[in-house]
Design an enzyme around this catalytic site. Sequence first.
Site, PDB file in Angstrom:
ATOM      1  N   ILE A 169       0.835  -1.204   0.000  1.00 56.19           N
ATOM      2  CA  ILE A 169       0.000   0.000   0.000  1.00 56.19           C
ATOM      3  C   ILE A 169       0.875   1.261   0.000  1.00 56.19           C
ATOM      4  O   ILE A 169       0.480   2.313   0.501  1.00 56.19           O
ATOM      5  CB  ILE A 169      -0.999  -0.008   1.172  1.00 56.19           C
ATOM      6  CG1 ILE A 169      -0.281  -0.106   2.520  1.00 56.19           C
ATOM      7  CG2 ILE A 169      -1.951  -1.185   1.029  1.00 56.19           C
ATOM      8  CD1 ILE A 169      -1.235   0.019   3.726  1.00 56.19           C
ATOM      9  N   GLY A 170       2.052   1.094  -0.588  1.00 56.39           N
ATOM     10  CA  GLY A 170       3.002   2.205  -0.581  1.00 56.39           C
ATOM     11  C   GLY A 170       4.040   2.040   0.509  1.00 56.39           C
ATOM     12  O   GLY A 170       4.877   2.915   0.735  1.00 56.39           O
ATOM     13  N   GLY A 207       1.729  -5.958   8.585  1.00 55.75           N
ATOM     14  CA  GLY A 207       2.105  -6.476   7.276  1.00 55.75           C
ATOM     15  C   GLY A 207       3.568  -6.848   7.141  1.00 55.75           C
ATOM     16  O   GLY A 207       3.898  -7.919   6.626  1.00 55.75           O
ATOM     17  N   ARG A 234      13.652  -5.643  14.634  1.00 50.50           N
ATOM     18  CA  ARG A 234      14.599  -5.509  13.519  1.00 50.50           C
ATOM     19  C   ARG A 234      13.963  -4.662  12.415  1.00 50.50           C
ATOM     20  O   ARG A 234      12.818  -4.895  12.029  1.00 50.50           O
ATOM     21  CB  ARG A 234      14.959  -6.889  12.978  1.00 50.50           C
ATOM     22  CG  ARG A 234      15.715  -6.838  11.666  1.00 50.50           C
ATOM     23  CD  ARG A 234      16.180  -8.214  11.237  1.00 50.50           C
ATOM     24  NE  ARG A 234      17.318  -8.652  12.060  1.00 50.50           N
ATOM     25  CZ  ARG A 234      17.593  -9.918  12.339  1.00 50.50           C
ATOM     26  NH1 ARG A 234      16.803 -10.879  11.904  1.00 50.50           N
ATOM     27  NH2 ARG A 234      18.643 -10.223  13.066  1.00 50.50           N
ATOM     28  N   ILE A 235      14.727  -3.729  11.917  1.00 47.27           N
ATOM     29  CA  ILE A 235      14.231  -2.903  10.817  1.00 47.27           C
ATOM     30  C   ILE A 235      14.687  -3.565   9.514  1.00 47.27           C
ATOM     31  O   ILE A 235      15.865  -3.581   9.179  1.00 47.27           O
ATOM     32  CB  ILE A 235      14.751  -1.461  10.940  1.00 47.27           C
ATOM     33  CG1 ILE A 235      14.290  -0.867  12.288  1.00 47.27           C
ATOM     34  CG2 ILE A 235      14.246  -0.615   9.778  1.00 47.27           C
ATOM     35  CD1 ILE A 235      12.798  -0.909  12.549  1.00 47.27           C
ATOM     36  N   LEU A 236      13.723  -4.126   8.790  1.00 47.41           N
ATOM     37  CA  LEU A 236      14.040  -4.954   7.628  1.00 47.41           C
ATOM     38  C   LEU A 236      14.641  -4.128   6.499  1.00 47.41           C
ATOM     39  O   LEU A 236      15.503  -4.603   5.763  1.00 47.41           O
ATOM     40  CB  LEU A 236      12.775  -5.661   7.135  1.00 47.41           C
ATOM     41  CG  LEU A 236      12.092  -6.550   8.193  1.00 47.41           C
ATOM     42  CD1 LEU A 236      10.773  -7.087   7.660  1.00 47.41           C
ATOM     43  CD2 LEU A 236      13.018  -7.686   8.612  1.00 47.41           C
ATOM     44  N   GLY A 245       6.001  -4.334  13.798  1.00 47.01           N
ATOM     45  CA  GLY A 245       5.394  -3.296  12.967  1.00 47.01           C
ATOM     46  C   GLY A 245       6.051  -1.954  13.226  1.00 47.01           C
ATOM     47  O   GLY A 245       6.667  -1.741  14.262  1.00 47.01           O
ATOM     48  N   VAL A 246       5.917  -1.058  12.267  1.00 49.37           N
ATOM     49  CA  VAL A 246       6.518   0.257  12.471  1.00 49.37           C
ATOM     50  C   VAL A 246       5.677   1.382  11.841  1.00 49.37           C
ATOM     51  O   VAL A 246       5.738   2.535  12.259  1.00 49.37           O
ATOM     52  CB  VAL A 246       7.964   0.261  11.909  1.00 49.37           C
ATOM     53  CG1 VAL A 246       7.958   0.132  10.393  1.00 49.37           C
ATOM     54  CG2 VAL A 246       8.728   1.472  12.344  1.00 49.37           C
ATOM     55  N   GLU A 271       2.633   2.321  11.934  1.00 53.28           N
ATOM     56  CA  GLU A 271       1.627   3.058  12.708  1.00 53.28           C
ATOM     57  C   GLU A 271       2.192   3.649  13.993  1.00 53.28           C
ATOM     58  O   GLU A 271       1.646   4.607  14.539  1.00 53.28           O
ATOM     59  CB  GLU A 271       0.437   2.139  13.013  1.00 53.28           C
ATOM     60  CG  GLU A 271      -0.218   1.681  11.715  1.00 53.28           C
ATOM     61  CD  GLU A 271      -1.478   0.866  11.910  1.00 53.28           C
ATOM     62  OE1 GLU A 271      -2.237   0.746  10.948  1.00 53.28           O
ATOM     63  OE2 GLU A 271      -1.704   0.346  13.022  1.00 53.28           O
TER      64      GLU A 271
END
Lengths: 316, 734
Positions: free
Chosen positions: B471-472, B514, B618-620, B692-693, B695
Site C-alpha cells: 500500500i506504498g 504487514g 529488527r528494521i528490515l 510493525g513500524v 503506525e
Amino acid sequence: MRSFSYERATSPGAAAAAAATTANAKFIAGGTNLLDLMKLEIETPAHLIDVNDLALDRIDETADGGLRIGALVRNTDLAADRRVRRDYGVLSRALLAGASGQLRNKATTAGNLLQRTRCPYFYDTNLPCNKRKPGSGCAAIGGFSRQHAVVGVSDACIATHPSDMAVAMRALDAVVETVRPDGTTRNIPIAELHRLPSDSPEIETTLQPGELITAVTLPKPIGGTQVYRKVRDRASYAFALVSVAAIVQRDGSGRVALGGVAHKPWRVEAAEAELPGGAKAVTARLFADAKQTRDNAYKLPLAERTLAAVLREGGA
Amino acid sequence: MRFEHSATFNPIDQLKVIGHPTSRIEGPLKTTGTAPYAYERHDVVANQAYGYVVGAAIGKGRIAAIDLDAAKAAPGVLTIVTADSAGKLGKGARNAAPLLGGPEIAHYHQAVAVVVAGTFEQARAAAQLVRIDYVKGDGKFDLAAERDSVSIPDPTIGGPADTAVGDFASAFVAAPVQLDATYTTPDQGHAMMEPHASIAAWDGDKLTIWTSNQMIAWGAEDMAKTLGIPKENVRLVSPHIGGGFGGKLFLRADVLLAALGARAAGRPVKVALQRPLMFNNTTHRPATIQRIRIGAERDGRITAIGHESWSGNVSEGEPDMAVSQTRLLYAGANRMTATRLATLDLPEGNAMRAPGEASGMMALEIAIDELVDKLGIDPVALRIANDTQVDPEHPKRRFSQRQLVQCLNEGAARFGWSKRNAKPGQVRDGRWLVGMGVAAAFRNNLVTKSAARVRLDQQGRVTVETDMTDIGTGSYTIIAQTAAEMMGVPLEKVGVRLGDSDFPVSCGSGGQWGGNNSTAGVYAACTKLRETIAQKLGFNSEEAVFADGAVRSGNRSVPLAHAAGAGDLVAEDAIEYGDLAKTYQQSTFGAHFVEVGVDADTAEIRVRRMLAVCAAGRILNPKAARSQVIGAMTMGVGAALMEDLVVDKRHGLFVNHDLAGYEVPVHADIPHQDMIFLDETDPISSPMKAKGVAELGICGVAAAVANAVHNATGVRVREYPITLDKLLEWLDVD
C-alpha cells in the site's frame, strides 16, 4: 457535467455579443474554477465561449504611469512581472499567497476576480444554498460557518469571496475594463464590481449579461510599504481565514482592504482615517456592522490583530 | 511452520540483504507511471464500461420513490442498478452499514445507485438525472448529545470494553496530586490520494475484480458473501494501492457496484468513488470524547490511572479503542479503562492508521503533560519514572522488548531538550512564540498467520507469490529481500508477485502487521524450498549453505539453477503463531519531539522541527521504514493542527467532504523532520525478529505538537484540532 456547445471567440466584442445572444452561455479562460463546478453540475452552461485566443495577455504601461493588465494574463505571470513587483508589491504578494503553482499557471486575471465562493454548502448539491439555487435557503447559517463572512452578510447568504488578488486590487483602487454585448466599453472601479449578497446572492457582480472583462488597470504607483498577510490553518494551499492588504505611507496614512471576511474584498475608505489611531480604531470602523456566527466570531479579533501586525510591519 | 519458541540464529541473521536501505524494487514502475493501478487497467479486459455512483442525499431515512426514466434515456446509458434491481444481497462480515442502500438509508452518501454508460462523462451526466424522493428520518448525529445513552460494546479487536486492576477510585481520591481532564478528537478521513476504484468482469459465474484493497482474502470472502456466490468464483487482483491507511481494509461500494453493474450491463464495468463521496460513503476514524484521571505521588509515580472513552458508530459498528495504550504504557497499581459506544447515524466508523492508539495517545499524552504541570517534573523524566517492563494489568507478562526509556533519552539528547524552558510562553523568535513538546509513542505489534509460495526456476530465479499487498509501504521490497537472504541470491534474482487472491493467503496490510508477518510467511516458504532443494541435491538440509547463487555443503557446491532441473521447484508454507503473543506483551515504542512556533499576533501554529526515535524490532529496510515513520509523523501533524471532518448535526453529514475543505499537511507545513531507529531485534515476534513500524510513527505525534503549543503559549487546548481560533483569546496582544 451537462453537454454544452463550444466556440472560440475571435474578438472581445464578438465574445460579448455571442454571450448575450446564446442562452445560458459562459466565458471560459483558465477554467480552474468553472470546470470543477460544471463537473458537479453547480454550473450548467449550455454554451462555452473560449476567450483564450483574444489578445488580452499583455501588461502595458498606461499614459498616466499605471499598468493595464490584460484579462488573460495568468496569475503566475502577473505576480512575476518586474513592474508589478516593484510598484505594486501588495498585488504580487497576494497572488503568490493564492492557490498553487499549477493553478496560478492557468488562472487568469479576470477569472480570478470572478471565481465563486468556496462555501462547502455551495458545493454540495443535496443541501440548501441560495447562491446555487435561489430560494432554497442557506445551510451555512446555523451550520458549519468557520470560514464564512462576518460583515456585509444577509439572511440569505454568508459566503465569502475567496480571492487574494482581488483584495490587493481593491487596496490599489484598480479599475475593471469591460466590453458589453453592444460593443461599448466601460470602466468599473473594483469597489463597484462585486456585490454584497443581500437577497440575491446568486448575483455576484455588477456585470451585465454578456459583459466581458478585458483588462484591469492599476493607477500610477502610490509607493508606501505594501504588505499582504494571509492567515490560514496550513502554511500553503488554503483559503484565507482572514487576509489583510495594506499600503502604508511614511506619514502614517494608508489603505487597508481585507479578505476572508465578506462577500467581496472589504475596504471602508472612511476607516482609513483612523490609521493613526491603530488597528483597533480601524477595525472598529471596518466591522461596525459585523454579524458573526459562533463559528466565525474569532475573525473579528483575528482581523484586528493581523492588521496590527501588518501596520507594525509597514512601519506605521 | 509453527512459531512457538523464541527465534534462534537463522539465515535472516546474516543480514546480507535484510536490514539494508534498499530502494523500492517497484519504484521505477511508479516514477514512470507504469505501475498498473486499478482504475487504469485498460489492458486486462476489453470493452470496459463506466459506472458512476449516486450517493444518498440524506443522513437518515428512506427512499420513497426513484425515477430512473430520464437517466435511462440519457446518451450512452447501458443500465442502472439500485437496491430494487440488484437482487438479494447479503452483507460482508466486515461491513456494518449495507454498501448499497435503499429503501432504508443508513448514512449520508450511502450508495443508492450506480449508473453504467459507455463513457465516464455519460455515466456522470446521467447520474445527475436520477430522481429520488426521500423521507427524512430522525437521525442521531451528535456524539456529545448521546454520551448518556451509550452501550457497553463487545469489541472484536482491542480486548474487552472495560478493565480494572486494584481500586482505582480510592487510590485516585487518595493521591496527593490529581489530574481529571476531558479531551476530544474529531472524526478524521483517510484522504488517501487514490480513491476506491474497481473494474469487475464476469466470465459465466466467475467474477474477477481488479481493485485497490489492503486485505485481499477479506475482500474476496465478503464479496462472495454479499453476492451469495461461492468464494472460489471470486478473484481479486490488487498489485498496487495508492494509499489506504485502513480505508481500504474492507469490501466497499466500488467493488460491489462494479460487480453488479457488470452483471446487469453484460460487460466489464469500472467504478471509482468520486472524491466528494469518499468522506461520507466510506469509513472514517470515529470522533472520541476521552476522560482521563491520573493520581500520582509528589515524586511523580502514578498510583492510579483511569481512561474512559466514548465514540459512536452505526448499528453493528465497533467502538474506537482509544483506551488501548493506557492499559500498557505506564505503571500504576490501581487502574481502570472503560469504552462506551453510542449509536449514531453518521457514516460508518472503522480503522484508520493505528486505530485506537492514535486517538488514545492524542489524549493520554496531553494528560501526562498536564500532570507535569502539577508536579513540576520534567516531561521526559516523568515518563521514565513510570516505565514498566511488564503488562501493568497482568504483571506476569513481560514485554518482549521495551525501549521506551532509551527512546526518550536518545531523543532528548539529539533534539536539545535540555534547552527547553519549562515555563511556558518564555521563548520568542521574532514574531514567533516558540515551544517544545514531547510524547511517548506506543503501538501494539500484532502477529497473524501469513502464507506464501516460492518458486525456483532453471535460471536460478526465485519468484514469491502471496496475496500480501503493497500500500506504498515497501512490501515488494522487503519480501524480495527476505527471499534473497533465505535463498542466497542477489535481489535482482528475486521476483515478487502480490495482491492476487489466487496466491496463498497472507496477513495483508493493516494494523502495522504487514511487514513482520508477510516476511515471516515468506521465511517459512523459503525454509521449505531450501529443504526441497537440499533433498533433491542429496544435501543434509541442516548443513546446506545457500549463498552466492549456490548450495554448498562441505566442499561440494551446486549452482542453485541446477537444482530446478527439468521443471520449477515450488514450496508453499505459512507462518503460524503459538502462544508467545499471550505469554509476552509485544509492542513497539518511540518518542516524539516537536518544536512549534505560534504567531504572536495571529496564533497560526507552524511546526519548526520534529524528531522521532523508534524501537520496533529488527528494521528490515531502514529506508522504507523511515518513509513509513516520517509519513506517519506528517499525518500526526494533520491530526494535531487541521484534520477535522465537521459534522453538520442538522443534515447528518461530514460537510467538508473534499480535499479543499478537509485539509491535510502540505510540504510547507513540514519544514524539518527526522527520525532514527534504535538497534533492536525481537526474537519473540517472529523468525524475522521484526515488528510493525508504520503506525507507531503517528501515535503520540499530535500530543507532542499540542504540548509544544502549550510550552510556547501557556494555552492548553483539549479539543483537537488545535486551530488558531482556540488560542486567540488567550494570547496577549503585542
